[in-house]
Design a protein around this motif. Structure first.
Motif, PDB file in Angstrom:
ATOM      1  N   PHE A 203       0.831  -1.204   0.000  1.00 49.88           N
ATOM      2  CA  PHE A 203       0.000   0.000   0.000  1.00 49.88           C
ATOM      3  C   PHE A 203       0.862   1.249   0.000  1.00 49.88           C
ATOM      4  O   PHE A 203       1.940   1.273   0.580  1.00 49.88           O
ATOM      5  N   CYS A 204       0.358   2.279  -0.673  1.00 52.68           N
ATOM      6  CA  CYS A 204       0.981   3.608  -0.678  1.00 52.68           C
ATOM      7  C   CYS A 204      -0.013   4.594  -0.076  1.00 52.68           C
ATOM      8  O   CYS A 204      -1.135   4.724  -0.581  1.00 52.68           O
ATOM      9  N   ILE A 205       0.376   5.261   0.996  1.00 46.39           N
ATOM     10  CA  ILE A 205      -0.480   6.253   1.646  1.00 46.39           C
ATOM     11  C   ILE A 205      -0.291   7.604   0.964  1.00 46.39           C
ATOM     12  O   ILE A 205       0.817   8.136   0.931  1.00 46.39           O
ATOM     13  N   ASP A 206      -1.371   8.148   0.433  1.00 48.06           N
ATOM     14  CA  ASP A 206      -1.340   9.495  -0.148  1.00 48.06           C
ATOM     15  C   ASP A 206      -1.829  10.461   0.919  1.00 48.06           C
ATOM     16  O   ASP A 206      -3.020  10.512   1.241  1.00 48.06           O
ATOM     17  N   THR A 207      -0.926  11.255   1.492  1.00 50.05           N
ATOM     18  CA  THR A 207      -1.306  12.170   2.563  1.00 50.05           C
ATOM     19  C   THR A 207      -2.263  13.257   2.064  1.00 50.05           C
ATOM     20  O   THR A 207      -3.079  13.772   2.832  1.00 50.05           O
ATOM     21  N   GLY A 208      -2.167  13.600   0.788  1.00 47.77           N
ATOM     22  CA  GLY A 208      -3.073  14.598   0.234  1.00 47.77           C
ATOM     23  C   GLY A 208      -4.511  14.113   0.262  1.00 47.77           C
ATOM     24  O   GLY A 208      -5.428  14.850   0.638  1.00 47.77           O
ATOM     25  N   ALA A 209      -4.734  12.854  -0.141  1.00 47.08           N
ATOM     26  CA  ALA A 209      -6.082  12.285  -0.120  1.00 47.08           C
ATOM     27  C   ALA A 209      -6.604  12.197   1.309  1.00 47.08           C
ATOM     28  O   ALA A 209      -7.778  12.464   1.570  1.00 47.08           O
ATOM     29  N   CYS A 210      -5.728  11.827   2.244  1.00 47.65           N
ATOM     30  CA  CYS A 210      -6.132  11.782   3.668  1.00 47.65           C
ATOM     31  C   CYS A 210      -6.578  13.157   4.141  1.00 47.65           C
ATOM     32  O   CYS A 210      -7.593  13.299   4.832  1.00 47.65           O
ATOM     33  N   SER A 211      -5.816  14.178   3.781  1.00 49.26           N
ATOM     34  CA  SER A 211      -6.128  15.537   4.207  1.00 49.26           C
ATOM     35  C   SER A 211      -7.442  16.013   3.614  1.00 49.26           C
ATOM     36  O   SER A 211      -8.276  16.618   4.296  1.00 49.26           O
ATOM     37  N   LEU A 212      -7.660  15.732   2.338  1.00 49.73           N
ATOM     38  CA  LEU A 212      -8.890  16.156   1.674  1.00 49.73           C
ATOM     39  C   LEU A 212     -10.121  15.490   2.264  1.00 49.73           C
ATOM     40  O   LEU A 212     -11.216  16.049   2.242  1.00 49.73           O
ATOM     41  N   CYS A 213      -9.935  14.291   2.804  1.00 56.20           N
ATOM     42  CA  CYS A 213     -11.052  13.560   3.404  1.00 56.20           C
ATOM     43  C   CYS A 213     -11.162  13.792   4.906  1.00 56.20           C
ATOM     44  O   CYS A 213     -12.021  13.199   5.564  1.00 56.20           O
ATOM     45  N   GLY A 214     -10.264  14.633   5.468  1.00 55.55           N
ATOM     46  CA  GLY A 214     -10.312  14.925   6.896  1.00 55.55           C
ATOM     47  C   GLY A 214     -10.049  13.716   7.768  1.00 55.55           C
ATOM     48  O   GLY A 214     -10.641  13.574   8.846  1.00 55.55           O
ATOM     49  N   GLN A 215      -9.159  12.829   7.326  1.00 58.03           N
ATOM     50  CA  GLN A 215      -8.923  11.584   8.045  1.00 58.03           C
ATOM     51  C   GLN A 215      -7.881  11.723   9.149  1.00 58.03           C
ATOM     52  O   GLN A 215      -7.010  12.596   9.099  1.00 58.03           O
ATOM     53  N   ASP A 216      -7.967  10.841  10.123  1.00 57.87           N
ATOM     54  CA  ASP A 216      -6.969  10.715  11.180  1.00 57.87           C
ATOM     55  C   ASP A 216      -5.817   9.894  10.613  1.00 57.87           C
ATOM     56  O   ASP A 216      -5.924   8.673  10.470  1.00 57.87           O
ATOM     57  N   MET A 217      -4.717  10.545  10.263  1.00 56.62           N
ATOM     58  CA  MET A 217      -3.616   9.845   9.599  1.00 56.62           C
ATOM     59  C   MET A 217      -2.896   8.875  10.528  1.00 56.62           C
ATOM     60  O   MET A 217      -2.327   7.888  10.078  1.00 56.62           O
TER      61      MET A 217
END
Length: 425
Positions: A203-217
Motif C-alpha cells: 500500500f501507498c499512503i497518499d497524505t493529500g487524499a487523507c487531508s482532503l477527506c479529513g482523516q486521522d492519519m
C-alpha cells in the motif's frame, strides 16, 4: 527518499529539471507515467482533438505500446545525472470522471508500466483502484479481478503493486473513496497477497487524499501497519486537490495537514519504506530562476520527515544511550522512551546541575563522555544540535552522535521548565 519530478521536469526537454534535482542532492526520483499520459488526455480518449494540435504528437492513450518511447528522454537523462527510479506510478483517471469505458485501456497502460519497470529495474508501481462505474458494494470484487490480472506480469518483472487510498468527487466536494478506510485497505492487501501466495501487493499512503477527506492519519497508518510500503508527502488545504511542499499551506503558524498524526503513526509501526515527495504545484508556481533553491529546501524537508519517522528505529540501533541535555527535551524523552530505551545518564554544560538527578537520571559533566564504550550513542536533547556536536568532537569524542527532537512525540508535557540562562548552557 524519492522526489516526484512533476512541476520541475519538462518531458520534452528534461535536462535542466533533472539536473536541478540531482544538484539538490536527490538520488532517487518517482517515474510518474501520468506525466506522459495525463488524466486529461485519458478524459479525451475518442473525442475530437482540439484545433491546432500537432498531428505528429504521440498520444500514449491511443497507443500504450509507445509509452516507453514517450518516457525515454526522461529515463535517459535520469541515468546520465545519476538518479535511480525505484518506484513508479501508473496513469490514472480524473477524480470526477464519468468515463466508464476505459477499463481495458487502463489495464493495457498498467501492463506497459509493469514491463517498463522490469526493464529499468524499478521494483514498485503505484496503481490506483478502479472506481468509475463501479456500483457501491462491488468495489472489492471489481478491483480484486483488476489487480490479480497483473499478478503474473508483475511477478515476471519483479514488481510490487501498491494500492493507493482515494477520495471521490461528490457534487464538487471531495469525500472518502476506495481504500480510504485503513482497515478495509489492509484487508484488501492481505486478501490479494493470500491469493498471490506471496507478498506481491502493498500500500501507498497518499497524505493529500487523507487531508482532503479529513482523516486521522495516525489511525490510518496504524491500521495498515507493515503493509504500507510507501508514503506520498504532499500538502493540501483540506479542500483543494493540490500538491504543495509540506508546511507551506499554513494558518496561524500551523500546518493545515496532520503531520503529527502521520509521523506518530508511521513511527509506531516502524515504517521503513519509501517516502515520495510531491510538491509539483509549489514547484510550478516558482520561477525557474528560483527553482534550484526551492528544490534544495524540498530535499531538506523530506530528510526531516525521514529523520522524524525513523526516530524510534534510530534508538533501536544502539546497545546503549547517553543523553546530552537536562531540560524539556530530555524530560520528553524520558516520558516517551525512557522505559523502552533507558539512558545510562545525561550530561549538561550547566555546572549547577552536575551531581543532581533529573527525571531519575544522574546529570554529569561533558568530560564523563570520554569514558563511554565505543558503541554507545550520545543523543543530543537540545536545540543547539550543531554547536554541541562541534563541542563534543572538539573534545576528541569519537562516539556516534545523533539528534533527538520532541516535536512529534507520542505524548507531551504542556508545562515547560524555565531556567535562567547561563554562559555555556
Amino acid at each position: 527518499m524519492i522526489v516526484s519530478p512533476r512541476g520541475i521536469v519538462d518531458i520534452e526537454r528534461p535536462g535542466q529539471g533533472v539536473l536541478d534535482l540531482s544538484q539538490a542532492g536527490f538520488g532517487q526520483a518517482l517515474l510518474d507515467f501520468a506525466m506522459f499520459c495525463s488524466d486529461q488526455e485519458l478524459e479525451c480518449v475518442g473525442k475530437q482533438k482540439k484545433k491546432g494540435t500537432s498531428p505528429k504528437r504521440l498520444w500514449v492513450s491511443e497507443h500504450p505500446e509507445n509509452l516507453y518511447d514517450k518516457a525515454r528522454p526522461v529515463l535517459e537523462r535520469c541515468v546520465r545525472e545519476g538518479l535511480s527510479l525505484p518506484a513508479a506510478r501508473a496513469p490514472y483517471l480524473c477524480r470526477d470522471t464519468k468515463r466508464e469505458d476505459l477499463r481495458e485501456l487502463m489495464a493495457g497502460l498498467t501492463e506497459e508500466c509493469i514491463r517498463i519497470c522490469g526493464r529499468i529495474g524499478c521494483t514498485a508501481l503505484i496503481v490506483r483502484p478502479l472506481f468509475s462505474g463501479v456500483k457501491p458494494g462491488d468495489e472489492w470484487e471489481v478491483n480484486r479481478k483488476y489487480y490479480l490480472h497483473f499478478l503474473e506480469l508483475a511477478r515476471e518483472n519483479q514488481v510490487t503493486i501498491l494500492l493507493e487510498n482515494q477520495c471521490r468527487d461528490m457534487n464538487g466536494h471531495l469525500v472518502q473513496g476506495v481504500c480510504a478506510d485503513g482497515r478495509e485497505a489492509a484487508n484488501w492487501v492481505d486478501r490479494l497477497n493470500e491469493e498471490a501466495g506471496e507478498e506481491r501487493f502493498g500500500f501507498c499512503i497518499d497524505t493529500g487524499a487523507c487531508s482532503l477527506c479529513g482523516q486521522d492519519m495516525q489511525e490510518f497508518a496504524l491500521s495498515l501497519g507493515k503493509r504500507a510500503k510507501a508514503v506520498i508527502l504532499r500538502e493540501c488545504d483540506g479542500h483543494t486537490e493540490c500538491s504543495r511542499l509540506p508546511f507551506t499551506c499554513a494558518a496561524g503558524g500551523q500546518s493545515l495537514t496532520d503531520w503529527l498524526g502521520l509521523i506518530r503513526g508511521l513511527r509506531e509501526t516502524g515504517f521503513d519504506g519509501r517516502l515520495i515527495l510531491d510538491f509539483s504545484d509549489t514547484a510550478g508556481a516558482f520561477s525557474p530562476i528560483l527553482r534550484p533553491g526551492l528544490v534544495k529546501l524540498a530535499r531538506s524537508t523530506v530528510e526531516y520527515f525521514g529523520w522524524q519517522i525513523g526516530l524510534e528505529n534510530l534508538l533501536k540501533k544502539y546497545p546503549s544511550i547517553v543523553l546530552f541535555g537536562a531540560g524539556n527535551m530530555c524530560r520528553n524523552y524520558m516520558k516517551c522512551y525512557g522505559d523502552k530505551y533507558p539512558p545510562l545518564f545525561t550530561c549538561d554544560n550547566n555546572q549547577t546541575l552536575w551531581g543532581t538527578l533529573f527525571c531519575g537520571l544522574e546529570v554529569r559533566p561533558p568530560e564523563s563522555l570520554k569514558d563511554l564504550p565505543k558503541d554507545c550513542v550520545i543523543l543530543i536533547c537540545n536545540i543547539y544540535y550543531r554547536e554541541i556536536e562541534r563541542q563534543l568532537r572538539g573534545m576528541g569524542i569519537l562516539n556516534p552522535i545523533e539528534f533527538f527532537n520532541d516535536e512529534y512525540m507520542p505524548a507531551f508535557y504542556f508545562d515547560r521548565i524555565e531556567r535562567e540562562w547561563q554562559e555555556g548552557v
